[in-house]
Design a protein around this motif. Sequence first.
Motif, PDB file in Angstrom:
ATOM      1  N   SER A 568       0.816  -1.215   0.000  1.00 31.37           N
ATOM      2  CA  SER A 568       0.000   0.000   0.000  1.00 31.37           C
ATOM      3  C   SER A 568       0.850   1.266   0.000  1.00 31.37           C
ATOM      4  CB  SER A 568      -0.934  -0.004   1.215  1.00 31.37           C
ATOM      5  OG  SER A 568      -0.188  -0.132   2.418  1.00 31.37           O
ATOM      6  N   ASP A 569       2.118   1.160   0.449  1.00 32.64           N
ATOM      7  CA  ASP A 569       3.008   2.330   0.401  1.00 32.64           C
ATOM      8  C   ASP A 569       3.899   2.305  -0.836  1.00 32.64           C
ATOM      9  OD1 ASP A 569       4.398   0.154   1.270  1.00 32.64           O
ATOM     10  OD2 ASP A 569       5.465   1.174   2.887  1.00 32.64           O
ATOM     11  N   ARG A 570       3.467   1.587  -1.866  1.00 35.53           N
ATOM     12  CA  ARG A 570       4.065   1.623  -3.193  1.00 35.53           C
ATOM     13  C   ARG A 570       5.479   1.063  -3.226  1.00 35.53           C
ATOM     14  NH1 ARG A 570       0.825   1.137  -6.618  1.00 35.53           N
ATOM     15  NH2 ARG A 570       2.237   1.993  -8.189  1.00 35.53           N
ATOM     16  N   VAL A 571       5.635  -0.125  -2.681  1.00 35.78           N
ATOM     17  CA  VAL A 571       6.889  -0.872  -2.766  1.00 35.78           C
ATOM     18  C   VAL A 571       6.624  -2.143  -3.552  1.00 35.78           C
ATOM     19  CG1 VAL A 571       8.719  -2.060  -1.502  1.00 35.78           C
ATOM     20  CG2 VAL A 571       7.739   0.058  -0.585  1.00 35.78           C
ATOM     21  N   LEU A 572       7.440  -2.396  -4.578  1.00 32.96           N
ATOM     22  CA  LEU A 572       7.286  -3.578  -5.423  1.00 32.96           C
ATOM     23  C   LEU A 572       8.176  -4.697  -4.904  1.00 32.96           C
ATOM     24  CD1 LEU A 572       6.176  -4.803  -8.155  1.00 32.96           C
ATOM     25  CD2 LEU A 572       8.337  -4.038  -9.162  1.00 32.96           C
ATOM     26  N   ARG A 573       7.568  -5.841  -4.628  1.00 27.95           N
ATOM     27  CA  ARG A 573       8.318  -7.002  -4.146  1.00 27.95           C
ATOM     28  C   ARG A 573       7.929  -8.226  -4.962  1.00 27.95           C
ATOM     29  NH1 ARG A 573       6.810  -5.983   2.190  1.00 27.95           N
ATOM     30  NH2 ARG A 573       8.216  -4.221   2.586  1.00 27.95           N
ATOM     31  N   PRO A 574       8.898  -8.895  -5.560  1.00 32.79           N
ATOM     32  CA  PRO A 574       8.552 -10.116  -6.288  1.00 32.79           C
ATOM     33  C   PRO A 574       8.319 -11.285  -5.333  1.00 32.79           C
ATOM     34  CG  PRO A 574      10.911  -9.771  -6.361  1.00 32.79           C
ATOM     35  CD  PRO A 574      10.333  -8.575  -5.659  1.00 32.79           C
ATOM     36  N   PHE A 575       7.455 -12.174  -5.724  1.00 31.13           N
ATOM     37  CA  PHE A 575       7.323 -13.423  -4.981  1.00 31.13           C
ATOM     38  C   PHE A 575       8.540 -14.293  -5.290  1.00 31.13           C
ATOM     39  CE2 PHE A 575       3.027 -11.908  -4.971  1.00 31.13           C
ATOM     40  CZ  PHE A 575       2.501 -12.370  -3.765  1.00 31.13           C
ATOM     41  N   THR A 576       9.010 -15.010  -4.299  1.00 27.34           N
ATOM     42  CA  THR A 576      10.166 -15.883  -4.481  1.00 27.34           C
ATOM     43  C   THR A 576       9.808 -17.304  -4.062  1.00 27.34           C
ATOM     44  OG1 THR A 576      11.008 -15.387  -2.268  1.00 27.34           O
ATOM     45  CG2 THR A 576      11.775 -13.990  -4.070  1.00 27.34           C
ATOM     46  N   ASP A 577      10.661 -18.232  -4.433  1.00 23.69           N
ATOM     47  CA  ASP A 577      10.325 -19.635  -4.189  1.00 23.69           C
ATOM     48  C   ASP A 577      10.455 -20.038  -2.725  1.00 23.69           C
ATOM     49  OD1 ASP A 577      13.089 -19.566  -3.997  1.00 23.69           O
ATOM     50  OD2 ASP A 577      13.329 -21.592  -4.824  1.00 23.69           O
ATOM     51  N   ASN A 578      11.215 -19.256  -1.926  1.00 22.93           N
ATOM     52  CA  ASN A 578      11.434 -19.666  -0.537  1.00 22.93           C
ATOM     53  C   ASN A 578      10.988 -18.625   0.490  1.00 22.93           C
ATOM     54  OD1 ASN A 578      13.349 -17.760  -1.031  1.00 22.93           O
ATOM     55  ND2 ASN A 578      15.101 -18.973  -0.338  1.00 22.93           N
ATOM     56  N   TYR A 579      10.420 -17.518   0.022  1.00 28.05           N
ATOM     57  CA  TYR A 579       9.947 -16.509   0.959  1.00 28.05           C
ATOM     58  C   TYR A 579       8.693 -15.861   0.392  1.00 28.05           C
ATOM     59  CZ  TYR A 579      10.013 -12.798   4.448  1.00 28.05           C
ATOM     60  OH  TYR A 579       9.687 -11.974   5.486  1.00 28.05           O
ATOM     61  N   PRO A 580       7.570 -16.548   0.460  1.00 28.84           N
ATOM     62  CA  PRO A 580       6.346 -16.013  -0.133  1.00 28.84           C
ATOM     63  C   PRO A 580       5.856 -14.769   0.600  1.00 28.84           C
ATOM     64  CG  PRO A 580       5.868 -17.974   1.170  1.00 28.84           C
ATOM     65  CD  PRO A 580       7.366 -17.847   1.108  1.00 28.84           C
ATOM     66  N   GLN A 581       5.316 -13.824  -0.172  1.00 30.75           N
ATOM     67  CA  GLN A 581       4.747 -12.622   0.413  1.00 30.75           C
ATOM     68  C   GLN A 581       3.353 -12.915   0.960  1.00 30.75           C
ATOM     69  OE1 GLN A 581       6.510  -9.756   0.474  1.00 30.75           O
ATOM     70  NE2 GLN A 581       8.200 -10.563  -0.709  1.00 30.75           N
ATOM     71  N   ILE A 582       2.943 -12.151   1.966  1.00 33.18           N
ATOM     72  CA  ILE A 582       1.604 -12.257   2.519  1.00 33.18           C
ATOM     73  C   ILE A 582       0.935 -10.886   2.352  1.00 33.18           C
ATOM     74  CG2 ILE A 582       0.179 -12.907   4.494  1.00 33.18           C
ATOM     75  CD1 ILE A 582       1.964 -15.152   3.844  1.00 33.18           C
ATOM     76  N   PRO A 583       0.317 -10.614   1.219  1.00 35.37           N
ATOM     77  CA  PRO A 583      -0.300  -9.298   1.004  1.00 35.37           C
ATOM     78  C   PRO A 583      -1.443  -9.037   1.974  1.00 35.37           C
ATOM     79  CG  PRO A 583      -0.014 -10.478  -1.064  1.00 35.37           C
ATOM     80  CD  PRO A 583       0.225 -11.461   0.026  1.00 35.37           C
ATOM     81  N   SER A 584      -1.623  -7.753   2.325  1.00 34.91           N
ATOM     82  CA  SER A 584      -2.701  -7.337   3.211  1.00 34.91           C
ATOM     83  C   SER A 584      -3.734  -6.558   2.411  1.00 34.91           C
ATOM     84  CB  SER A 584      -2.146  -6.448   4.336  1.00 34.91           C
ATOM     85  OG  SER A 584      -1.105  -7.101   5.027  1.00 34.91           O
ATOM     86  N   ASN A 585      -4.860  -6.283   3.040  1.00 31.87           N
ATOM     87  CA  ASN A 585      -5.898  -5.484   2.394  1.00 31.87           C
ATOM     88  C   ASN A 585      -5.325  -4.117   2.000  1.00 31.87           C
ATOM     89  OD1 ASN A 585      -7.718  -7.536   2.742  1.00 31.87           O
ATOM     90  ND2 ASN A 585      -8.814  -6.585   4.451  1.00 31.87           N
ATOM     91  N   GLY A 586      -5.608  -3.710   0.784  1.00 29.92           N
ATOM     92  CA  GLY A 586      -5.064  -2.459   0.268  1.00 29.92           C
ATOM     93  C   GLY A 586      -3.845  -2.656  -0.595  1.00 29.92           C
ATOM     94  N   ASP A 587      -3.191  -3.809  -0.487  1.00 28.56           N
ATOM     95  CA  ASP A 587      -2.066  -4.135  -1.355  1.00 28.56           C
ATOM     96  C   ASP A 587      -2.578  -4.607  -2.718  1.00 28.56           C
ATOM     97  OD1 ASP A 587      -0.589  -3.574   0.848  1.00 28.56           O
ATOM     98  OD2 ASP A 587       0.085  -5.623   1.224  1.00 28.56           O
ATOM     99  N   LYS A 588      -1.665  -4.700  -3.672  1.00 29.56           N
ATOM    100  CA  LYS A 588      -1.992  -5.241  -4.982  1.00 29.56           C
ATOM    101  C   LYS A 588      -1.130  -6.457  -5.280  1.00 29.56           C
ATOM    102  CE  LYS A 588      -3.866  -1.626  -8.000  1.00 29.56           C
ATOM    103  NZ  LYS A 588      -3.610  -0.860  -9.256  1.00 29.56           N
ATOM    104  N   VAL A 589      -1.631  -7.324  -6.127  1.00 28.21           N
ATOM    105  CA  VAL A 589      -0.875  -8.488  -6.577  1.00 28.21           C
ATOM    106  C   VAL A 589      -0.954  -8.556  -8.091  1.00 28.21           C
ATOM    107  CG1 VAL A 589      -0.759 -11.011  -6.617  1.00 28.21           C
ATOM    108  CG2 VAL A 589      -1.185  -9.819  -4.464  1.00 28.21           C
ATOM    109  N   ILE A 590       0.208  -8.688  -8.732  1.00 22.91           N
ATOM    110  CA  ILE A 590       0.245  -8.975 -10.168  1.00 22.91           C
ATOM    111  C   ILE A 590       0.437 -10.481 -10.315  1.00 22.91           C
ATOM    112  CG2 ILE A 590       1.483  -8.618 -12.338  1.00 22.91           C
ATOM    113  CD1 ILE A 590       2.352  -5.896 -11.333  1.00 22.91           C
ATOM    114  N   TYR A 591      -0.511 -11.110 -10.998  1.00 23.97           N
ATOM    115  CA  TYR A 591      -0.420 -12.562 -11.133  1.00 23.97           C
ATOM    116  C   TYR A 591      -0.497 -12.967 -12.602  1.00 23.97           C
ATOM    117  CZ  TYR A 591      -5.529 -12.606 -11.708  1.00 23.97           C
ATOM    118  OH  TYR A 591      -6.807 -12.395 -12.154  1.00 23.97           O
ATOM    119  N   LEU A 592      -0.040 -14.181 -12.855  1.00 26.66           N
ATOM    120  CA  LEU A 592      -0.058 -14.750 -14.194  1.00 26.66           C
ATOM    121  C   LEU A 592      -1.112 -15.845 -14.244  1.00 26.66           C
ATOM    122  CD1 LEU A 592       1.099 -15.399 -17.053  1.00 26.66           C
ATOM    123  CD2 LEU A 592       2.796 -16.857 -15.898  1.00 26.66           C
TER     124      LEU A 592
END
Length: 601
Positions: A568-592
């Motif tokens: 929500s504070d406009r930081v881009l983080r890629p998902f990785t194979d060993n440290y998955p992100q846990i998005p919160s309400n208000g965040d965005k996810v780009i998915y394939l």
Amino acid sequence: MTEHFLVAIASILVFGIGAQWAAWRFNLPAILLLLISGILAGPVFSLLDPDILMGDLLTPFISVSVAIILFEGGLSLRFSELKDVGNVIGNLVSVGVLITWTIISISSYYIFNFGWELSILLGAILVVTGPTVVIPLLRQVRPSGQVGPILKWEGIVIDPIGAMLAVLVFEVILATSVSAATSVAIISIVKTIVFGTICGLAGAAVIYFLLKRHALPDFLQNPVSLMIVVVVFTVSNMIQHESGLWATTLMGIALVNQKSANIHHIIEFKENLRVLLLSTLFILLAARVELNELLANLNWTMLAFLAIIILVARPLSVYISTISSNTSWREKFFLSWMAPRGVVAASISSIFAIELTQNGFELANQLIPIVFIVIISTVIIYGLPAAWVARKLGVAKPVPHGVLILGAKDWTIKVGKKIQEEGFKVLMADSNRRNISKAKAQDLDAYHGNILSEFALEEIDLDGIGQLFALTPNDEVNSLAALRFGEIFGRSHVFQLPPNTRQKDAKKEVSDHLSGRILFDENLNHDRLAQSITAVSDLKAVEITADTPFSDIVNNDNGHVPLFHITSDRVLRPFTDNYPQIPSNGDKVIYLHINNNRISG
């Protein structure tokens, strides 16, 4: 007694490194937290008494540590930076020093009722800014244009100059007559410059020839270079007191500006050592402060003295030093707002106060609390709002949330375009001119060339870029790029695709420390992604809400694979194979969205 020493040593490390981590975590000036931590460890909680812990070794330890820090600072000073700002830097460390010295000396004479001797000495001590404070602040602020090189050069070069002035005044104070004082002053300046220069260049030459002729194994290169730095400092100081700081600074400058011997690993080692030494030094020096003396000097008189230093001395020295330069008024304003004092001022004041008191100058004891109040106050006043001031003046580089994407294939261009649509800076890099043309056709910034080449970093504009995504089909190129840019962005901010080979343990073919963090999912290698991403529409961005939870997006049955997390504070983080992100309400996810495939994890 042994337990007491162990507690003291542990306190230095815990408070020192803990303050450095907290400063990084909360984006605060590290020196401020170190000073507070040292006061807590020393006079507040009585966990540490530097004089008992180190005894007579305290002063030599401080001096050697400052010499090593200045050597490391010298290793960052390249002559190429002087092309546009050399005159300004030269003025700041000459004319600017004289202006600051004069104003502070006169002010301390009338404000503190010191004699001229102590007033001039205090002025000499407080001309220094120093790399111990300025460089960490520059890394936090990220100034643009000419400001960064000017402040870096001034902060490093002015330390030995300030030390030389302080020693000069000290020796003149102890001289018995005017003629003797004049003779001492001239001899002291000449000896400091001449012998410091000879020792510094000799030390640089020794390291150069040892490295150039491969006379040292790799595991001894850092220890031997450290040994030579200490020897150069010691020999120079034995010949002329405090000339060692000039010698080690010049030694670093000479080494970094030669082109033949590879000193990259020495620079990396010294940067790590600098953090440890800085933490230790400020904890030790702050722990020696008497709280009663500090509080006794916190009054309107001290406030007036600080106001003159900050609002008169610094702006006037900057204005005079830049009067014939092409620096803008915004840059001049920021230069005027960046002169925090550091460890050299603290260490010199401690040494000279003791010696002058023993020689009958009773008011010399007041130098220590005054200098520490100036250090703490200037770090707070200059340091805390520095990033805000730089942004308001327009002299700060963009926050580095952007991405450097290595490999401009059709599918990576689509990924870059999607990231750009979400408001982040994207720079594509590829050695294939046709691929670069395709990227530019999509309005993406692009660099044509090999980013592993020697001159690539001088040609690429990395302002606003803070991450690397290595997306080429060549696993070795991806790993090499991750290694190189890990030194620039930090190893936690360089990412690469999983290897194209499909064996279970394929990614172990390259050790973890020789590669970047693995992107997305271990099954999503280059070939799989190239087949799956055929249009930008294959990449979806969705906001996480109570009605659209993250768990619904990554449901294995729908073929959605999360690629990027936008906070929500406009930081881009890629998902990785060993440290998955846990998005919160208000965040965005780009998915394939992958048709007819089931992707695990």
